[in-house]
Design an enzyme around this catalytic site. Sequence first.
Site, PDB file in Angstrom:
ATOM      1  N   ARG A 115      30.065  37.418  32.582  1.00 31.53           N
ATOM      2  CA  ARG A 115      30.817  36.178  32.792  1.00 31.53           C
ATOM      3  C   ARG A 115      31.935  35.996  31.759  1.00 31.53           C
ATOM      4  O   ARG A 115      32.258  34.885  31.367  1.00 31.53           O
ATOM      5  CB  ARG A 115      29.891  34.964  32.816  1.00 31.53           C
ATOM      6  N   LYS A 116      32.509  37.126  31.351  1.00 31.84           N
ATOM      7  CA  LYS A 116      33.624  37.099  30.409  1.00 31.84           C
ATOM      8  C   LYS A 116      34.823  37.879  30.941  1.00 31.84           C
ATOM      9  O   LYS A 116      35.779  38.135  30.225  1.00 31.84           O
ATOM     10  CB  LYS A 116      33.181  37.644  29.054  1.00 31.84           C
ATOM     11  N   GLY A 117      34.749  38.318  32.198  1.00 33.04           N
ATOM     12  CA  GLY A 117      35.852  39.034  32.818  1.00 33.04           C
ATOM     13  C   GLY A 117      35.745  40.548  32.743  1.00 33.04           C
ATOM     14  O   GLY A 117      36.624  41.258  33.241  1.00 33.04           O
ATOM     15  N   GLY A 119      33.403  42.645  34.139  1.00 30.25           N
ATOM     16  CA  GLY A 119      33.126  43.242  35.443  1.00 30.25           C
ATOM     17  C   GLY A 119      34.390  43.316  36.282  1.00 30.25           C
ATOM     18  O   GLY A 119      34.640  44.316  36.966  1.00 30.25           O
ATOM     19  N   ASN A 148      24.876  36.199  42.543  1.00 31.95           N
ATOM     20  CA  ASN A 148      25.992  36.138  41.587  1.00 31.95           C
ATOM     21  C   ASN A 148      26.974  37.278  41.837  1.00 31.95           C
ATOM     22  O   ASN A 148      28.188  37.081  41.818  1.00 31.95           O
ATOM     23  CB  ASN A 148      25.487  36.179  40.143  1.00 31.95           C
ATOM     24  N   TYR A 153      32.027  39.524  44.005  1.00 40.78           N
ATOM     25  CA  TYR A 153      32.747  40.487  44.832  1.00 40.78           C
ATOM     26  C   TYR A 153      33.621  39.781  45.868  1.00 40.78           C
ATOM     27  O   TYR A 153      34.753  40.193  46.128  1.00 40.78           O
ATOM     28  CB  TYR A 153      31.774  41.446  45.522  1.00 40.78           C
TER      29      TYR A 153
END
Length: 179
Positions: A115-117, A119, A148, A153
């Site tokens: 959740r920090k960019g 991925g 999630n 995606y």
Amino acid sequence: MYQLAVFERLPHLFSATESSLSSNLFNTPPFQSFTVFLLEVSPTPFPDAPVGAHPPITHVINLDLPIADPESQEFGSGGDAVVAGFVLFFPNYSTFLGKPGFYIEDLYVRDCYRRKGFGKMLLSAVAAQAVKMGYGRVEWCVLDWNVNAIKFYEEMGAQVLQEWRICRLTGDALQAYGN
């Protein structure tokens, strides 16, 4: 990679070793067979990388707070850099499009880095490489309970194809074809 198996609730199926990974993944040029993009993070800038056929992709992200990584020793990759995730992909071919594409086997970001960019960075790097090579698509599977990831995606523009099912031959069923 074992953490990925645990996350997917499949550690009982995990049998990869350092030897099996190195002999299968790192013996061909990138993008011709299996390719792995490692996500390394560091609180300090990385030194300039040597110019080569496939230079590293670098991004600077300023976070509000430092990331507490309880496993930084185990995942250290030199200096103060730490492996935070990876994406493993390889070429496939679409007879419908008449073009090659990439299939993502695994995309994984360690828990404390989610959740920090990161991925998005990994998936974007694969998609950008596909576009650069004139490929027609990038595809992968997602577990139906991983809401999630499904949401992520879809936000990235992917279509989740509900009508498709995974078919797999493995273990004794696969070995039966060796006779």
